[in-house]
Design a protein around this motif. Structure first.
Motif, PDB file in Angstrom:
ATOM      1  N   SER A  78       0.820  -1.195   0.000  1.00  0.00           N
ATOM      2  CA  SER A  78       0.000   0.000   0.000  1.00  0.00           C
ATOM      3  C   SER A  78       0.860   1.254   0.000  1.00  0.00           C
ATOM      4  O   SER A  78       1.851   1.321   0.715  1.00  0.00           O
ATOM      5  CB  SER A  78      -0.894   0.007   1.247  1.00  0.00           C
ATOM      6  N   GLU A  79       0.446   2.219  -0.787  1.00  0.00           N
ATOM      7  CA  GLU A  79       1.109   3.527  -0.782  1.00  0.00           C
ATOM      8  C   GLU A  79       0.459   4.464   0.229  1.00  0.00           C
ATOM      9  O   GLU A  79       0.949   5.567   0.451  1.00  0.00           O
ATOM     10  CB  GLU A  79       1.068   4.138  -2.176  1.00  0.00           C
ATOM     11  N   THR A  80      -0.641   4.025   0.838  1.00  0.00           N
ATOM     12  CA  THR A  80      -1.354   4.844   1.808  1.00  0.00           C
ATOM     13  C   THR A  80      -1.167   4.262   3.209  1.00  0.00           C
ATOM     14  O   THR A  80      -0.849   3.078   3.359  1.00  0.00           O
ATOM     15  CB  THR A  80      -2.850   4.928   1.464  1.00  0.00           C
ATOM     16  N   PRO A  81      -1.365   5.075   4.245  1.00  0.00           N
ATOM     17  CA  PRO A  81      -1.180   4.594   5.617  1.00  0.00           C
ATOM     18  C   PRO A  81      -1.982   3.322   5.918  1.00  0.00           C
ATOM     19  O   PRO A  81      -3.093   3.135   5.417  1.00  0.00           O
ATOM     20  CB  PRO A  81      -1.654   5.772   6.472  1.00  0.00           C
ATOM     21  N   LEU A  82      -1.378   2.472   6.749  1.00  0.00           N
ATOM     22  CA  LEU A  82      -1.992   1.200   7.131  1.00  0.00           C
ATOM     23  C   LEU A  82      -2.752   1.380   8.436  1.00  0.00           C
ATOM     24  O   LEU A  82      -2.278   2.061   9.339  1.00  0.00           O
ATOM     25  CB  LEU A  82      -0.918   0.133   7.323  1.00  0.00           C
ATOM     26  N   GLY A  83      -3.911   0.722   8.518  1.00  0.00           N
ATOM     27  CA  GLY A  83      -4.705   0.787   9.735  1.00  0.00           C
ATOM     28  C   GLY A  83      -4.866  -0.580  10.366  1.00  0.00           C
ATOM     29  O   GLY A  83      -5.231  -1.543   9.680  1.00  0.00           O
ATOM     30  N   LEU A  84      -4.615  -0.666  11.646  1.00  0.00           N
ATOM     31  CA  LEU A  84      -4.785  -1.924  12.361  1.00  0.00           C
ATOM     32  C   LEU A  84      -6.245  -2.364  12.356  1.00  0.00           C
ATOM     33  O   LEU A  84      -6.537  -3.553  12.203  1.00  0.00           O
ATOM     34  CB  LEU A  84      -4.270  -1.793  13.796  1.00  0.00           C
ATOM     35  N   ASP A  85      -7.171  -1.417  12.504  1.00  0.00           N
ATOM     36  CA  ASP A  85      -8.589  -1.776  12.553  1.00  0.00           C
ATOM     37  C   ASP A  85      -9.056  -2.528  11.310  1.00  0.00           C
ATOM     38  O   ASP A  85      -9.820  -3.485  11.422  1.00  0.00           O
ATOM     39  CB  ASP A  85      -9.456  -0.541  12.767  1.00  0.00           C
ATOM     40  N   ALA A  86      -8.610  -2.126  10.141  1.00  0.00           N
ATOM     41  CA  ALA A  86      -9.005  -2.821   8.909  1.00  0.00           C
ATOM     42  C   ALA A  86      -8.518  -4.262   8.913  1.00  0.00           C
ATOM     43  O   ALA A  86      -9.214  -5.168   8.442  1.00  0.00           O
ATOM     44  CB  ALA A  86      -8.458  -2.080   7.687  1.00  0.00           C
ATOM     45  N   HIS A  87      -7.343  -4.487   9.476  1.00  0.00           N
ATOM     46  CA  HIS A  87      -6.790  -5.841   9.545  1.00  0.00           C
ATOM     47  C   HIS A  87      -7.534  -6.679  10.579  1.00  0.00           C
ATOM     48  O   HIS A  87      -7.811  -7.858  10.358  1.00  0.00           O
ATOM     49  CB  HIS A  87      -5.284  -5.788   9.825  1.00  0.00           C
ATOM     50  N   LEU A  88      -7.871  -6.074  11.706  1.00  0.00           N
ATOM     51  CA  LEU A  88      -8.658  -6.779  12.720  1.00  0.00           C
ATOM     52  C   LEU A  88     -10.038  -7.137  12.171  1.00  0.00           C
ATOM     53  O   LEU A  88     -10.524  -8.258  12.386  1.00  0.00           O
ATOM     54  CB  LEU A  88      -8.787  -5.923  13.983  1.00  0.00           C
ATOM     55  N   SER A 112      -0.289  -6.363   5.512  1.00  0.00           N
ATOM     56  CA  SER A 112       0.014  -5.312   4.536  1.00  0.00           C
ATOM     57  C   SER A 112       1.400  -4.745   4.809  1.00  0.00           C
ATOM     58  O   SER A 112       1.856  -4.723   5.957  1.00  0.00           O
ATOM     59  CB  SER A 112      -1.000  -4.163   4.631  1.00  0.00           C
ATOM     60  N   HIS A 113       2.037  -4.279   3.747  1.00  0.00           N
ATOM     61  CA  HIS A 113       3.351  -3.639   3.845  1.00  0.00           C
ATOM     62  C   HIS A 113       3.284  -2.338   3.057  1.00  0.00           C
ATOM     63  O   HIS A 113       2.780  -2.302   1.941  1.00  0.00           O
ATOM     64  CB  HIS A 113       4.431  -4.545   3.254  1.00  0.00           C
ATOM     65  N   ARG A 114       3.785  -1.273   3.641  1.00  0.00           N
ATOM     66  CA  ARG A 114       3.812   0.023   2.969  1.00  0.00           C
ATOM     67  C   ARG A 114       4.941   0.098   1.961  1.00  0.00           C
ATOM     68  O   ARG A 114       5.973  -0.541   2.102  1.00  0.00           O
ATOM     69  CB  ARG A 114       4.046   1.146   3.992  1.00  0.00           C
ATOM     70  N   VAL A 115       4.735   0.933   0.959  1.00  0.00           N
ATOM     71  CA  VAL A 115       5.773   1.356   0.032  1.00  0.00           C
ATOM     72  C   VAL A 115       5.706   2.875  -0.050  1.00  0.00           C
ATOM     73  O   VAL A 115       4.696   3.476   0.299  1.00  0.00           O
ATOM     74  CB  VAL A 115       5.622   0.707  -1.372  1.00  0.00           C
ATOM     75  N   GLY A 116       6.797   3.474  -0.497  1.00  0.00           N
ATOM     76  CA  GLY A 116       6.867   4.924  -0.547  1.00  0.00           C
ATOM     77  C   GLY A 116       7.611   5.464   0.666  1.00  0.00           C
ATOM     78  O   GLY A 116       8.276   4.725   1.386  1.00  0.00           O
ATOM     79  N   ARG A 117       7.486   6.764   0.882  1.00  0.00           N
ATOM     80  CA  ARG A 117       8.202   7.434   1.986  1.00  0.00           C
ATOM     81  C   ARG A 117       7.337   7.436   3.246  1.00  0.00           C
ATOM     82  O   ARG A 117       6.199   7.884   3.226  1.00  0.00           O
ATOM     83  CB  ARG A 117       8.567   8.860   1.600  1.00  0.00           C
ATOM     84  N   LEU A 118       7.929   6.959   4.347  1.00  0.00           N
ATOM     85  CA  LEU A 118       7.254   6.897   5.637  1.00  0.00           C
ATOM     86  C   LEU A 118       8.052   7.687   6.657  1.00  0.00           C
ATOM     87  O   LEU A 118       9.280   7.550   6.733  1.00  0.00           O
ATOM     88  CB  LEU A 118       7.140   5.451   6.141  1.00  0.00           C
ATOM     89  N   GLY A 119       7.367   8.486   7.440  1.00  0.00           N
ATOM     90  CA  GLY A 119       8.009   9.232   8.502  1.00  0.00           C
ATOM     91  C   GLY A 119       8.079   8.417   9.787  1.00  0.00           C
ATOM     92  O   GLY A 119       7.446   7.354   9.907  1.00  0.00           O
ATOM     93  N   VAL A 120       8.831   8.922  10.735  1.00  0.00           N
ATOM     94  CA  VAL A 120       8.974   8.273  12.037  1.00  0.00           C
ATOM     95  C   VAL A 120       7.583   8.090  12.658  1.00  0.00           C
ATOM     96  O   VAL A 120       6.761   8.996  12.641  1.00  0.00           O
ATOM     97  CB  VAL A 120       9.890   9.106  12.957  1.00  0.00           C
ATOM     98  N   GLY A 121       7.344   6.894  13.166  1.00  0.00           N
ATOM     99  CA  GLY A 121       6.073   6.566  13.803  1.00  0.00           C
ATOM    100  C   GLY A 121       5.056   5.920  12.892  1.00  0.00           C
ATOM    101  O   GLY A 121       4.094   5.308  13.365  1.00  0.00           O
ATOM    102  N   GLU A 122       5.235   6.027  11.581  1.00  0.00           N
ATOM    103  CA  GLU A 122       4.273   5.417  10.655  1.00  0.00           C
ATOM    104  C   GLU A 122       4.460   3.908  10.600  1.00  0.00           C
ATOM    105  O   GLU A 122       5.580   3.398  10.718  1.00  0.00           O
ATOM    106  CB  GLU A 122       4.429   6.001   9.256  1.00  0.00           C
ATOM    107  N   ALA A 123       3.360   3.197  10.386  1.00  0.00           N
ATOM    108  CA  ALA A 123       3.392   1.742  10.285  1.00  0.00           C
ATOM    109  C   ALA A 123       3.905   1.317   8.911  1.00  0.00           C
ATOM    110  O   ALA A 123       3.364   1.728   7.886  1.00  0.00           O
ATOM    111  CB  ALA A 123       2.007   1.158  10.525  1.00  0.00           C
ATOM    112  N   ALA A 124       4.931   0.474   8.927  1.00  0.00           N
ATOM    113  CA  ALA A 124       5.482  -0.082   7.691  1.00  0.00           C
ATOM    114  C   ALA A 124       4.872  -1.445   7.390  1.00  0.00           C
ATOM    115  O   ALA A 124       4.721  -1.822   6.234  1.00  0.00           O
ATOM    116  CB  ALA A 124       6.999  -0.209   7.800  1.00  0.00           C
ATOM    117  N   VAL A 125       4.525  -2.194   8.438  1.00  0.00           N
ATOM    118  CA  VAL A 125       3.930  -3.526   8.304  1.00  0.00           C
ATOM    119  C   VAL A 125       2.833  -3.658   9.351  1.00  0.00           C
ATOM    120  O   VAL A 125       3.030  -3.277  10.505  1.00  0.00           O
ATOM    121  CB  VAL A 125       4.963  -4.651   8.554  1.00  0.00           C
ATOM    122  N   VAL A 126       1.693  -4.210   8.935  1.00  0.00           N
ATOM    123  CA  VAL A 126       0.619  -4.531   9.875  1.00  0.00           C
ATOM    124  C   VAL A 126       0.172  -5.956   9.603  1.00  0.00           C
ATOM    125  O   VAL A 126      -0.081  -6.329   8.452  1.00  0.00           O
ATOM    126  CB  VAL A 126      -0.577  -3.563   9.747  1.00  0.00           C
TER     127      VAL A 126
END
Length: 147
Positions: free
Chosen positions: A15-25, A87-101
């Motif tokens: 995903s190029e967009t932020p990952l959410g734990l709730d969607a995975h749950l 899910s795994h993020r791609v693209g630029r992520l800042g500190v604190g953002e989820a890379a893997v959920v």
């Protein structure tokens, strides 16, 4: 809804967009599951190899990475009643953002923990995703497979 007898993968995506734990749950919700485990891998501001503060990670992926991620999840869940969302993020992520959920539901906790751990450990060794670490002073360094 009942749990399959040989594992199930409900989400396996990049995903190029932020990952959410709730969607995975939500994806692993099943009335037969007595246990749900999660893992969230986040960008941190420190790395033992960095000379200064880390400000971002830039993830890039091979075109087949999403298929590989699905195979990783399927393999980890095979022979179990586990349900996996990863899910795994791609693209630029800042500190604190989820890379893997990762969320894993199962009838029992031991299996949920085992499958969740198998997914993240295999991502680290087998997923064709690379990261470029960006430090506060502009220094960058490429990291290997799976980060």
């Amino acid at each position: 809804m009942s749990i399959p007898h040989d594992g199930a993968v409900r989400i396996a995506r990049l995903s190029e967009t932020p990952l959410g734990l709730d969607a995975h749950l939500d994806a692993v919700e099943d009335s037969s599951s007595g246990a749900v485990t999660t893992f969230v891998g986040r960008v941190r501001d420190i790395d033992p190899d960095a000379s200064g503060a880390v400000v971002a990670l830039e993830y890039s992926a091979h075109p087949d990475a999403e298929q590989t991620l699905r195979r990783i999840a399927e393999s980890a869940a095979a022979g179990t009643d586990a349900i996996v969302a990863v899910s795994h993020r791609v693209g630029r992520l800042g500190v604190g953002e989820a890379a893997v959920v990762i969320a894993v539901a199962s009838g029992h906790r031991a299996e949920a923990f085992e499958v969740c751990r198998a997914v993240i450990e295999t991502i680290k060794t087998d997923l064709p995703v690379w990261k470029r670490q960006v430090e506060a002073d502009g220094t960058t360094e490429w990291k290997g497979l799976g980060g």
